[in-house]
Design an enzyme around this catalytic site. Structure first.
Site, PDB file in Angstrom:
ATOM      1  N   HIS A   1     -22.597   1.359 -18.777  1.00  0.00           N
ATOM      2  CA  HIS A   1     -21.623   0.992 -19.804  1.00  0.00           C
ATOM      3  C   HIS A   1     -21.525   2.103 -20.847  1.00  0.00           C
ATOM      4  CE1 HIS A   1     -21.864  -2.899 -17.998  1.00  0.00           C
ATOM      5  NE2 HIS A   1     -23.081  -3.136 -18.442  1.00  0.00           N
TER       6      HIS A   1
ATOM      7  N   GLU B   1     -26.752  -4.247 -23.940  1.00  0.00           N
ATOM      8  CA  GLU B   1     -27.113  -5.602 -23.525  1.00  0.00           C
ATOM      9  C   GLU B   1     -28.622  -5.737 -23.352  1.00  0.00           C
ATOM     10  OE1 GLU B   1     -24.642  -5.541 -20.055  1.00  0.00           O
ATOM     11  OE2 GLU B   1     -26.329  -5.204 -18.703  1.00  0.00           O
TER      12      GLU B   1
ATOM     13  N   HIS C   1     -27.980   0.870 -14.336  1.00  0.00           N
ATOM     14  CA  HIS C   1     -28.728  -0.361 -14.080  1.00  0.00           C
ATOM     15  C   HIS C   1     -28.093  -1.186 -12.974  1.00  0.00           C
ATOM     16  CE1 HIS C   1     -25.575  -1.505 -16.977  1.00  0.00           C
ATOM     17  NE2 HIS C   1     -25.581  -2.677 -16.356  1.00  0.00           N
TER      18      HIS C   1
ATOM     19  N   ARG D   1     -18.461   1.165 -12.513  1.00  0.00           N
ATOM     20  CA  ARG D   1     -19.213   0.911 -11.283  1.00  0.00           C
ATOM     21  C   ARG D   1     -19.497   2.246 -10.606  1.00  0.00           C
ATOM     22  NH1 ARG D   1     -15.716  -2.539  -8.654  1.00  0.00           N
ATOM     23  NH2 ARG D   1     -16.503  -4.294  -9.860  1.00  0.00           N
TER      24      ARG D   1
END
Length: 327
Positions: free
Chosen positions: A106, A124, A182, A202
């Site tokens: 991200h 996150e 991740h 992605r």
């Protein structure tokens, strides 16, 4: 609205389906899923475009989270809220990883602001609710991996060999700042707190195809551009099951995340909003004269205007708390 109007807000979960979902959101966490076995995410508290939490109970029932903020941002977010627009800044969700998720990264806020549809970046944190034997988390690159090595591994279809991975235990917390490569492996149920954002690149999708029979789109160059090549492997963070009171799991510039594993502690009454969710066991929330039982998988949002509340966990239970960054 006034302090007297403030009460714990319960919202209707939004269920998201993908190719990697399963059925544990229903069987384990009591979510209203379908019967086709691909229910992947339950968005518990969200204010992001058309994705809106709808209040289920109380005098404000039926309002969306965005409407509540538009009505009175200080009542819900607090006078110290610094979000550039009146949007709820965090998103709470549960994930059922029946199959391995794609390898992702991200961007941060600065990069997100430059995208064709501007959005926040996404930092996150994960809390492992359940893990099948052999389940794996991929968090960060192995030490010393640079852009060239990552690009080469992706081109060769061997991305996994440059990723740091480990077998998590239930109760582990993993902090994933923006820029961290991740993936969540198969056999995991996760509670996630994140910035309210949908900026996902992605990098690798394990050479599989989507529901339409075609490979899902990849964003390789964007992923390589935003990856943090300095941070290296990301370890799990652990709480102490027998320690009473709130324990800090994550403290960053986007949110705080705490766990209550034993006893009771206070929350609210500080002109800041607070999110509570119960990934394991059950708990009791005392809010004024109201005693609210929180079962496994249930979540509430405490508006900034609420008076101090008390949370008590049952034996063997966990309550997670998320809120704005510490001052």
């Amino acid at each position: 609205m006034t302090h007297a109007d403030a009460y714990p807000l319960r919202f209707r979960p939004l269920i998201k389906q993908t190719i990697w979902g399963g059925s544990k959101l229903g069987t384990m966490l009591g979510k209203p899923i379908g019967g086709d076995g691909n229910d992947a995410e339950s968005w518990e508290i969200v204010d992001h475009g058309n994705d809106q939490s709808v209040l289920e109970s109380g005098p404000l029932a039926g309002k969306t989270l965005a409407e509540l903020i538009a009505d009175d941002p200080v009542w819900l977010l607090g006078s110290k809220h610094s979000q550039p627009k009146n949007q709820f800044p965090l998103l709470l969700k549960y994930l059922d990883c029946n199959r391995v998720l794609s390898v992702q990264v991200h961007p941060d806020d600065a990069y997100g602001a430059t995208m064709p549809v501007p959005d926040l970046g996404k930092t996150e944190a994960w809390y492992v609710v359940d893990a099948d034997p052999g389940a794996v988390i991929y968090a960060g690159l192995k030490a010393g991996v640079d852009r060239g090595q990552l690009a080469e591994a992706v081109r060769a279809g061997e991305t996994e060999r440059v990723l740091h991975s480990f077998a998590p235990d239930p109760g582990d917390c993993v902090f994933i700042p923006a820029g961290t490569v991740h993936a969540l492996g198969a056999g995991l149920v996760i509670a996630e707190i994140q910035q309210s954002s949908d900026t996902t690149f992605r990098l690798f999708d394990w050479n599989r195809v989507g529901a339409d029979g075609q490979p899902r789109p990849l964003h390789i160059e964007q992923s390589l551009d935003v990856t943090d090549y300095e941070s290296g492997p990301v370890p799990a963070r652990k709480s102490h099951k027998s320690q009473s009171g709130w324990q800090t799991l994550v403290q960053c510039d986007k949110f705080t995340l705490d766990a209550l594993e034993a006893g009771s502690d206070s929350v609210g009454g500080d002109e800041r909003f607070h999110i509570l969710t119960v990934p394991r066991g059950s708990a009791t929330l005392q809010a004024g004269n109201d005693t609210i039982k929180l079962a496994r998988g249930q979540s509430v949002l405490l508006p900034a205007a609420i008076e101090t509340c008390r949370v008590t966990v049952e034996s063997g239970a966990t309550v997670l708390h998320a809120g704005p960054p510490a001052e």
